[in-house]
Design an enzyme around this catalytic site. Sequence first.
Site, PDB file in Angstrom:
ATOM      1  N   TRP A  55     -17.303 -15.520  20.853  1.00  0.00           N
ATOM      2  CA  TRP A  55     -16.856 -16.479  19.837  1.00  0.00           C
ATOM      3  C   TRP A  55     -17.351 -16.129  18.433  1.00  0.00           C
ATOM      4  O   TRP A  55     -18.510 -15.770  18.242  1.00  0.00           O
ATOM      5  CB  TRP A  55     -17.397 -17.853  20.217  1.00  0.00           C
ATOM      6  CG  TRP A  55     -17.274 -18.873  19.140  1.00  0.00           C
ATOM      7  CD1 TRP A  55     -18.135 -19.061  18.078  1.00  0.00           C
ATOM      8  CD2 TRP A  55     -16.234 -19.840  18.990  1.00  0.00           C
ATOM      9  NE1 TRP A  55     -17.683 -20.097  17.303  1.00  0.00           N
ATOM     10  CE2 TRP A  55     -16.525 -20.588  17.839  1.00  0.00           C
ATOM     11  CE3 TRP A  55     -15.087 -20.158  19.729  1.00  0.00           C
ATOM     12  CZ2 TRP A  55     -15.713 -21.634  17.402  1.00  0.00           C
ATOM     13  CZ3 TRP A  55     -14.278 -21.191  19.304  1.00  0.00           C
ATOM     14  CH2 TRP A  55     -14.597 -21.918  18.143  1.00  0.00           C
ATOM     15  N   ASN A  57     -16.975 -18.008  14.289  1.00  0.00           N
ATOM     16  CA  ASN A  57     -16.306 -18.880  13.313  1.00  0.00           C
ATOM     17  C   ASN A  57     -16.583 -18.373  11.910  1.00  0.00           C
ATOM     18  O   ASN A  57     -16.190 -17.223  11.624  1.00  0.00           O
ATOM     19  CB  ASN A  57     -16.556 -20.372  13.559  1.00  0.00           C
ATOM     20  CG  ASN A  57     -17.973 -20.830  13.689  1.00  0.00           C
ATOM     21  OD1 ASN A  57     -18.629 -20.547  14.671  1.00  0.00           O
ATOM     22  ND2 ASN A  57     -18.462 -21.563  12.716  1.00  0.00           N
ATOM     23  N   ASP A  58     -17.226 -19.118  11.042  1.00  0.00           N
ATOM     24  CA  ASP A  58     -17.258 -18.782   9.606  1.00  0.00           C
ATOM     25  C   ASP A  58     -17.721 -17.365   9.279  1.00  0.00           C
ATOM     26  O   ASP A  58     -18.682 -16.875   9.867  1.00  0.00           O
ATOM     27  CB  ASP A  58     -18.265 -19.696   8.878  1.00  0.00           C
ATOM     28  CG  ASP A  58     -18.148 -21.137   9.258  1.00  0.00           C
ATOM     29  OD1 ASP A  58     -17.253 -21.481  10.037  1.00  0.00           O
ATOM     30  OD2 ASP A  58     -18.981 -21.926   8.788  1.00  0.00           O
ATOM     31  N   GLN A  74     -20.656 -16.222  11.879  1.00  0.00           N
ATOM     32  CA  GLN A  74     -21.147 -17.129  12.914  1.00  0.00           C
ATOM     33  C   GLN A  74     -20.724 -16.569  14.265  1.00  0.00           C
ATOM     34  O   GLN A  74     -19.535 -16.299  14.486  1.00  0.00           O
ATOM     35  CB  GLN A  74     -20.546 -18.525  12.706  1.00  0.00           C
ATOM     36  CG  GLN A  74     -21.127 -19.277  11.531  1.00  0.00           C
ATOM     37  CD  GLN A  74     -22.525 -19.776  11.824  1.00  0.00           C
ATOM     38  OE1 GLN A  74     -22.704 -20.763  12.507  1.00  0.00           O
ATOM     39  NE2 GLN A  74     -23.541 -19.086  11.303  1.00  0.00           N
ATOM     40  N   TRP A  82     -18.135 -21.914  21.160  1.00  0.00           N
ATOM     41  CA  TRP A  82     -19.169 -22.179  20.160  1.00  0.00           C
ATOM     42  C   TRP A  82     -20.518 -22.496  20.819  1.00  0.00           C
ATOM     43  O   TRP A  82     -20.580 -23.216  21.808  1.00  0.00           O
ATOM     44  CB  TRP A  82     -18.731 -23.366  19.283  1.00  0.00           C
ATOM     45  CG  TRP A  82     -19.617 -23.571  18.092  1.00  0.00           C
ATOM     46  CD1 TRP A  82     -19.497 -23.001  16.869  1.00  0.00           C
ATOM     47  CD2 TRP A  82     -20.787 -24.402  18.040  1.00  0.00           C
ATOM     48  NE1 TRP A  82     -20.508 -23.420  16.040  1.00  0.00           N
ATOM     49  CE2 TRP A  82     -21.319 -24.282  16.733  1.00  0.00           C
ATOM     50  CE3 TRP A  82     -21.457 -25.223  18.943  1.00  0.00           C
ATOM     51  CZ2 TRP A  82     -22.462 -24.954  16.319  1.00  0.00           C
ATOM     52  CZ3 TRP A  82     -22.600 -25.892  18.518  1.00  0.00           C
ATOM     53  CH2 TRP A  82     -23.094 -25.754  17.232  1.00  0.00           C
ATOM     54  N   PHE A 114     -27.058 -21.315  11.150  1.00  0.00           N
ATOM     55  CA  PHE A 114     -25.757 -21.751  10.638  1.00  0.00           C
ATOM     56  C   PHE A 114     -25.367 -20.938   9.395  1.00  0.00           C
ATOM     57  O   PHE A 114     -26.061 -20.020   8.982  1.00  0.00           O
ATOM     58  CB  PHE A 114     -25.809 -23.260  10.339  1.00  0.00           C
ATOM     59  CG  PHE A 114     -25.408 -24.125  11.510  1.00  0.00           C
ATOM     60  CD1 PHE A 114     -25.469 -23.656  12.816  1.00  0.00           C
ATOM     61  CD2 PHE A 114     -24.956 -25.428  11.307  1.00  0.00           C
ATOM     62  CE1 PHE A 114     -25.086 -24.462  13.895  1.00  0.00           C
ATOM     63  CE2 PHE A 114     -24.565 -26.239  12.366  1.00  0.00           C
ATOM     64  CZ  PHE A 114     -24.635 -25.758  13.662  1.00  0.00           C
ATOM     65  N   ARG A 180     -26.055 -28.561   4.557  1.00  0.00           N
ATOM     66  CA  ARG A 180     -25.859 -27.190   5.036  1.00  0.00           C
ATOM     67  C   ARG A 180     -24.988 -26.263   4.185  1.00  0.00           C
ATOM     68  O   ARG A 180     -24.347 -26.674   3.255  1.00  0.00           O
ATOM     69  CB  ARG A 180     -25.287 -27.213   6.454  1.00  0.00           C
ATOM     70  CG  ARG A 180     -23.952 -27.885   6.637  1.00  0.00           C
ATOM     71  CD  ARG A 180     -23.571 -27.788   8.126  1.00  0.00           C
ATOM     72  NE  ARG A 180     -22.343 -28.463   8.426  1.00  0.00           N
ATOM     73  CZ  ARG A 180     -22.235 -29.727   8.795  1.00  0.00           C
ATOM     74  NH1 ARG A 180     -23.315 -30.472   8.886  1.00  0.00           N
ATOM     75  NH2 ARG A 180     -21.053 -30.252   9.056  1.00  0.00           N
ATOM     76  N   GLU A 233     -18.008 -28.935   4.036  1.00  0.00           N
ATOM     77  CA  GLU A 233     -18.791 -27.796   4.526  1.00  0.00           C
ATOM     78  C   GLU A 233     -18.528 -26.574   3.647  1.00  0.00           C
ATOM     79  O   GLU A 233     -17.539 -26.510   2.921  1.00  0.00           O
ATOM     80  CB  GLU A 233     -18.389 -27.458   5.972  1.00  0.00           C
ATOM     81  CG  GLU A 233     -18.495 -28.645   6.924  1.00  0.00           C
ATOM     82  CD  GLU A 233     -18.150 -28.290   8.368  1.00  0.00           C
ATOM     83  OE1 GLU A 233     -18.968 -28.585   9.245  1.00  0.00           O
ATOM     84  OE2 GLU A 233     -17.066 -27.728   8.610  1.00  0.00           O
TER      85      GLU A 233
END
Length: 514
Positions: A55, A57-58, A74, A82, A114, A180, A233
Site C-alpha cells: 500500500w 498513499n500520500d 506513505q 493502510w 505520517f 499534521r 490535510e
Amino acid sequence: MKNIFNLYTKTKTIFLFCLVFILITLLLQNNVAAQEKLYQEPYRPQYHFSPKINWTNDPNGLVYVKGVYHLFYQFNPFENFWGHMTWGHATSKDLIHWDHQPIAIPEEKDTMIFSGTCVYDLNNSSGLGTQQKPPMVAIYTGHIKDVNQSQHIAFSIDEGKTWKKYNKNPILDLGKKDFRDPKVFWYAPKKYWVMCVNLPQEHQVQFYSSVNLLNWKFLSDFGPKGDTTGVWECPDLVQIPVLHSTQKKWVLQVSMSEKMQYFMGEFDGIKFIIDSNQKTILRPDAGPDYYAGISYGQLPSNHLPTSIAWANNWRYAGKIPTSPWKGAMTLPRNLWAENTNGVWHLIQKPISNLNILRKKLAYQKIVTDTKDENISLEAIGINADVYECDFELSSASNEKVGISVLNDKFMGIEIGYEPNLKKVFINRTKTNSFSEKDFAEISYFTAPLNSATDKIKFKVLVDNSIIEVFVNDGESVFTVQAFPIHSDKNIKILNTTTLGSVKNLQIYPLQSIW
Ligand code: FRU
C-alpha cells in the site's frame, strides 16, 4: 558395522545438503519469476510511480538534492492496505524513471510516520550534519493513535541513504490528537524556514518559523475558508510564475477528505492573504483521484514549480482491485498562475520531459469525418492501454463531442465537451469497470471552460487504470481511475455529425518506465 553407519550418515548429510540446495534454487527461481512479473499485472500503471508491492498513499518529502529528485511516500511495508505508516523512498534523475530505495523512516513502536516534508539543510542550520556533510532533514508527523499528533524530525547525512530519528522528538507539539502534515521551505527574504501545518478539525493552516528546523515560533494562521466540509490535510504553499509574465503569485493548496482545493494570494513570510476576488471554491483537479498533492522543494531557479499527488481517493482506495500493490502517484505537473476575468487560477501541465516516453506516432488524422468512428489500437500497432492521445474539439452542434477510451464492445470512458452545460467532462459511468458502490457512485466529473469553445485542446494520458486529462494546456485537469473488466483496446470517436468535431488527432504509444 561402524563403516556402514558412517556411510549412512554421510549419505544422509549429502542428501540433506542436496535437498536444501534444490529448495534454495527453487525459492530463488520463484522469486526471480515473481520479480519478472512485477509491473506486468492487470491495471498496473506503466509510467506512473507505484511501489513494487503493498500500500501507498500520500507523496512525502519531495526535494531536489544534487541532481536527484527524491520521492518519499506513505507506505505500509507489510500489507496491501493502510497501516504501519512508514516513509518509502524512490529517486529519479528525470522525474520520469524511478529507482526504488530502501525504506527511509520506519514506524516505531506506537508512533507511525505520517506525511511531511524533506529539506536539504545546506548550511547545516540544524547542526544535525556538518559543513562538509549537510543533512537532509525530514519533518513529519509522529502519529500515536487516538492520543497525539506532533511534528518530528529524522535526518540523513549520506544524501538520503540512511536515516536517524532526532533524539529530542517531537519538535512541535500542541498536545493535540489532530495536528499534521508539515510542509517546510526556506523563506529567503526573512532568512528562516517556514512551516505550514494543518489543524484538520479546525480547517486551518498554521504558519511557524525557525532558524534551525528544531525550535519553531508561531506566525499566523489561515482559515476556515473555502470548502470546510471535511478535515483539512497536507497543506502546500509555493510561489509560482504567472503565465507569460515575470510576475509571481503564491498558491496554498489543501486536501480535504476526497478532494483538494487551492487559494491564490500573497505570502510575506508571516501571513498568507487570499486574493479578494476569489469568491468560489477552486480545485486543482476536477477528477476524483487527486489527493495530498505537494510541490518539490529546493528546485534549481530555472526549474518550474512541480507537484505530485496521490492518484486515488480515500472513499474507495482500500477496495481498488489491484494486487500486489495499491496506490500510485500522479505524473509530476508544472504550475503557473493565470488571471481570467480578474480571478487567479492555477494552470497545470504534465512535465514536458514526459515526451521522452513517446514511441513513434501511431495514428494521425486532421478531421475525423465518420460518425462514431472506431480506431482499433491493435490495428495501429498499440498493444496496451498505455498511450497519449491529443486532439482538438470544436462544438458546432448542441450534442456532446469527444472520445471514449478503455472500451469494451458497447461502453467506455468518455472524455469531451458538453455544449449544453458549457463544460468539459469525463464520464466513467458508461464502463463495465469494477462495481464497488463507493467507486461507482462518483463517476461523472465536469469542469467549466474559461476560454472559447471553437477549439478546445485535449491531452489524454491513458495508463492502464489511470487517466489524466489536461484541457487547453492546463486550464482544467482531471485525474480518474478506471478498472474495466474487459477492454477491447480501441478508441471511439464520439462525433455527432459527419463533419467531424474531433480534429488534429494524434496517438502516441508510450514506453513503460519499469
Ligand atoms: C492524507 C493523510 C494525512 C496523513 C496520512 C496518513 O491522505 O490522511 O493527513 O498524514 O494520510 O497516512
